[in-house]
Motif scaffolding. Structure first.
Motif, PDB file in Angstrom:
ATOM      1  N   VAL A 188      12.550  -6.743   1.777  1.00 64.13           N
ATOM      2  CA  VAL A 188      11.302  -7.500   1.883  1.00 64.13           C
ATOM      3  C   VAL A 188      11.593  -8.954   2.239  1.00 64.13           C
ATOM      4  CG1 VAL A 188       9.305  -8.360   0.597  1.00 64.13           C
ATOM      5  CG2 VAL A 188       9.991  -5.971   0.375  1.00 64.13           C
ATOM      6  N   VAL A 189      12.542  -9.574   1.536  1.00 63.70           N
ATOM      7  CA  VAL A 189      12.886 -10.982   1.789  1.00 63.70           C
ATOM      8  C   VAL A 189      13.384 -11.166   3.222  1.00 63.70           C
ATOM      9  CG1 VAL A 189      14.528 -12.817   1.158  1.00 63.70           C
ATOM     10  CG2 VAL A 189      13.320 -11.551  -0.633  1.00 63.70           C
ATOM     11  N   ASP A 190      14.289 -10.288   3.646  1.00 66.19           N
ATOM     12  CA  ASP A 190      14.835 -10.402   5.005  1.00 66.19           C
ATOM     13  C   ASP A 190      13.769 -10.155   6.071  1.00 66.19           C
ATOM     14  OD1 ASP A 190      17.290 -10.987   3.903  1.00 66.19           O
ATOM     15  OD2 ASP A 190      18.177  -9.016   4.313  1.00 66.19           O
ATOM     16  N   ALA A 191      12.901  -9.168   5.845  1.00 63.43           N
ATOM     17  CA  ALA A 191      11.828  -8.869   6.807  1.00 63.43           C
ATOM     18  C   ALA A 191      10.871 -10.042   6.929  1.00 63.43           C
ATOM     19  CB  ALA A 191      11.091  -7.604   6.392  1.00 63.43           C
ATOM     20  N   GLN A 192      10.517 -10.649   5.793  1.00 62.32           N
ATOM     21  CA  GLN A 192       9.617 -11.813   5.827  1.00 62.32           C
ATOM     22  C   GLN A 192      10.289 -12.981   6.551  1.00 62.32           C
ATOM     23  OE1 GLN A 192       6.746 -11.170   1.981  1.00 62.32           O
ATOM     24  NE2 GLN A 192       8.226 -12.765   1.810  1.00 62.32           N
ATOM     25  N   ALA A 193      11.545 -13.243   6.224  1.00 64.88           N
ATOM     26  CA  ALA A 193      12.266 -14.366   6.831  1.00 64.88           C
ATOM     27  C   ALA A 193      12.388 -14.196   8.344  1.00 64.88           C
ATOM     28  CB  ALA A 193      13.650 -14.508   6.202  1.00 64.88           C
ATOM     29  N   ALA A 194      12.531 -12.958   8.795  1.00 64.56           N
ATOM     30  CA  ALA A 194      12.672 -12.690  10.231  1.00 64.56           C
ATOM     31  C   ALA A 194      11.323 -12.511  10.939  1.00 64.56           C
ATOM     32  CB  ALA A 194      13.528 -11.435  10.433  1.00 64.56           C
ATOM     33  N   GLY A 195      10.227 -12.640  10.184  1.00 63.64           N
ATOM     34  CA  GLY A 195       8.906 -12.453  10.788  1.00 63.64           C
ATOM     35  C   GLY A 195       8.614 -11.015  11.154  1.00 63.64           C
ATOM     36  N   LEU A 196       9.218 -10.075  10.435  1.00 62.91           N
ATOM     37  CA  LEU A 196       9.067  -8.660  10.753  1.00 62.91           C
ATOM     38  C   LEU A 196       8.156  -7.907   9.788  1.00 62.91           C
ATOM     39  CD1 LEU A 196      12.801  -7.891  11.626  1.00 62.91           C
ATOM     40  CD2 LEU A 196      10.903  -8.292  13.210  1.00 62.91           C
ATOM     41  N   LEU A 197       7.537  -8.603   8.851  1.00 60.67           N
ATOM     42  CA  LEU A 197       6.659  -7.944   7.889  1.00 60.67           C
ATOM     43  C   LEU A 197       5.212  -8.263   8.253  1.00 60.67           C
ATOM     44  CD1 LEU A 197       6.206  -6.268   5.376  1.00 60.67           C
ATOM     45  CD2 LEU A 197       6.641  -8.297   3.987  1.00 60.67           C
ATOM     46  N   ASP A 198       4.594  -7.343   8.978  1.00 67.31           N
ATOM     47  CA  ASP A 198       3.219  -7.550   9.426  1.00 67.31           C
ATOM     48  C   ASP A 198       2.204  -7.158   8.363  1.00 67.31           C
ATOM     49  OD1 ASP A 198       4.195  -8.403  11.883  1.00 67.31           O
ATOM     50  OD2 ASP A 198       4.039  -6.414  12.778  1.00 67.31           O
ATOM     51  N   LEU A 199       2.528  -6.171   7.551  1.00 62.20           N
ATOM     52  CA  LEU A 199       1.632  -5.686   6.498  1.00 62.20           C
ATOM     53  C   LEU A 199       2.404  -5.526   5.208  1.00 62.20           C
ATOM     54  CD1 LEU A 199      -0.159  -2.967   8.567  1.00 62.20           C
ATOM     55  CD2 LEU A 199      -1.387  -4.584   7.159  1.00 62.20           C
ATOM     56  N   ALA A 200       1.865  -6.117   4.154  1.00 59.15           N
ATOM     57  CA  ALA A 200       2.442  -5.948   2.817  1.00 59.15           C
ATOM     58  C   ALA A 200       1.425  -5.189   1.986  1.00 59.15           C
ATOM     59  CB  ALA A 200       2.722  -7.306   2.191  1.00 59.15           C
ATOM     60  N   TYR A 201       1.913  -4.368   1.053  1.00 58.94           N
ATOM     61  CA  TYR A 201       0.982  -3.661   0.184  1.00 58.94           C
ATOM     62  C   TYR A 201       1.550  -3.523  -1.225  1.00 58.94           C
ATOM     63  CZ  TYR A 201       3.685   0.699   0.343  1.00 58.94           C
ATOM     64  OH  TYR A 201       4.667   1.646   0.206  1.00 58.94           O
ATOM     65  N   ARG A 202       0.646  -3.232  -2.137  1.00 62.26           N
ATOM     66  CA  ARG A 202       1.014  -2.892  -3.508  1.00 62.26           C
ATOM     67  C   ARG A 202      -0.102  -2.046  -4.083  1.00 62.26           C
ATOM     68  NH1 ARG A 202       1.277  -8.121  -7.296  1.00 62.26           N
ATOM     69  NH2 ARG A 202       1.596  -6.610  -8.956  1.00 62.26           N
ATOM     70  N   VAL A 203       0.179  -1.366  -5.167  1.00 59.35           N
ATOM     71  CA  VAL A 203      -0.823  -0.571  -5.865  1.00 59.35           C
ATOM     72  C   VAL A 203      -1.116  -1.267  -7.185  1.00 59.35           C
ATOM     73  CG1 VAL A 203      -1.370   1.667  -6.893  1.00 59.35           C
ATOM     74  CG2 VAL A 203      -0.103   1.553  -4.733  1.00 59.35           C
ATOM     75  N   VAL A 204      -2.413  -1.467  -7.447  1.00 60.04           N
ATOM     76  CA  VAL A 204      -2.874  -2.160  -8.642  1.00 60.04           C
ATOM     77  C   VAL A 204      -3.593  -1.158  -9.542  1.00 60.04           C
ATOM     78  CG1 VAL A 204      -4.430  -3.996  -9.453  1.00 60.04           C
ATOM     79  CG2 VAL A 204      -3.146  -4.304  -7.327  1.00 60.04           C
ATOM     80  N   ASP A 205      -3.234  -1.122 -10.807  1.00 60.97           N
ATOM     81  CA  ASP A 205      -3.954  -0.269 -11.765  1.00 60.97           C
ATOM     82  C   ASP A 205      -5.307  -0.892 -12.064  1.00 60.97           C
ATOM     83  OD1 ASP A 205      -1.964   1.678 -12.071  1.00 60.97           O
ATOM     84  OD2 ASP A 205      -0.915   0.461 -13.565  1.00 60.97           O
ATOM     85  N   SER A 206      -6.319  -0.039 -12.231  1.00 58.57           N
ATOM     86  CA  SER A 206      -7.665  -0.542 -12.523  1.00 58.57           C
ATOM     87  C   SER A 206      -8.441   0.510 -13.306  1.00 58.57           C
ATOM     88  CB  SER A 206      -8.399  -0.871 -11.219  1.00 58.57           C
ATOM     89  OG  SER A 206      -8.943   0.301 -10.640  1.00 58.57           O
ATOM     90  N   PRO A 207      -9.578   0.131 -13.883  1.00 55.60           N
ATOM     91  CA  PRO A 207     -10.418   1.094 -14.590  1.00 55.60           C
ATOM     92  C   PRO A 207     -11.009   2.178 -13.678  1.00 55.60           C
ATOM     93  CG  PRO A 207     -11.025  -1.150 -15.190  1.00 55.60           C
ATOM     94  CD  PRO A 207     -10.060  -1.244 -14.046  1.00 55.60           C
ATOM     95  N   VAL A 208     -10.931   1.981 -12.366  1.00 53.92           N
ATOM     96  CA  VAL A 208     -11.431   2.984 -11.422  1.00 53.92           C
ATOM     97  C   VAL A 208     -10.276   3.683 -10.709  1.00 53.92           C
ATOM     98  CG1 VAL A 208     -13.721   1.960 -11.109  1.00 53.92           C
ATOM     99  CG2 VAL A 208     -11.824   1.180  -9.668  1.00 53.92           C
TER     100      VAL A 208
END
Length: 195
Positions: free
Chosen positions: A21-41
């Motif tokens: 992730v760090v290397d991809a961001q530094a090289a400008g190669l991370l166009d989309l980042a994602y994560r999963v968030v826990d929620s009541p739904v």
């Protein structure tokens, strides 16, 4: 001679992923980042471009299908990069605990166009704890006869919860449909009504 491959530990894999992730961001190669968030739904997939949050998805939509769709529509350069979405995760947590009534996040609306976009832009004007009918939203969006189109725009909202399509209900007071399911819509409306 084939030598046995050493097993990678969970710690090693986590370190390698973080490094990627760090290397991809530094090289400008991370166009989309994602994560999963826990929620009541249920678990919510949250994805962002450099512009802002581009997609929020319920588990019922199929997170892998959503990621495939984002890869084909926006960019295949997509990685799970939770730290890049810390602000979104924090604001969602505050919302689900009744401490946040509006979101202050940059949004990327590229997944919606035309009248659907007009509707999406209008939805945050429906105040927390309030609802509006599909007909009221159609009128506010400049097309009072486009009630069904408002329903379609809400169903295709790429940013549910953050852009509150759950606040749009039927004129007869019925709850209507919801991309995350009727139970999720009911939960969100109840959460807002009791805050």
């Amino acid at each position: 001679m084939n030598l046995p491959r050493p097993e990678a530990s969970t710690t090693d894999l986590a370190w390698l992923h973080t490094r990627l992730v760090v290397d991809a961001q530094a090289a400008g190669l991370l166009d989309l980042a994602y994560r999963v968030v826990d929620s009541p739904v249920g678990p919510l997939l949250v994805a962002a471009t450099g512009t802002g949050i581009v997609r929020v998805a319920f588990a019922a939509e199929g997170h892998d299908d959503i990621l495939d769709n984002l890869a084909s529509r926006i960019s295949p350069r997509i990685l799970e990069a939770p730290a890049r979405l810390d602000s979104a995760a924090r604001q969602l947590d505050e919302y689900f605990h009744g401490r946040r009534h509006t979101f202050d996040l940059p949004l990327d609306l590229r997944l919606t166009t035309g009248f659907r976009r007009d509707v999406i832009v209008h939805l945050p004007e429906i105040r927390y704890g309030h609802t509006a009918s599909y007909a009221e939203v159609a009128a506010a969006s400049g097309s009072p006869r486009a009630v069904r189109a408002v329903g379609t725009a809400c169903a295709k909202n790429p940013l549910p919860v953050i852009v509150p399509c759950h606040r749009v209900v039927r004129s007869d007071g019925g709850i209507g449909q919801y991309v995350g399911g009727v139970d999720a819509k009911r939960t969100l409306l109840h959460l807002e009504a009791s805050a």
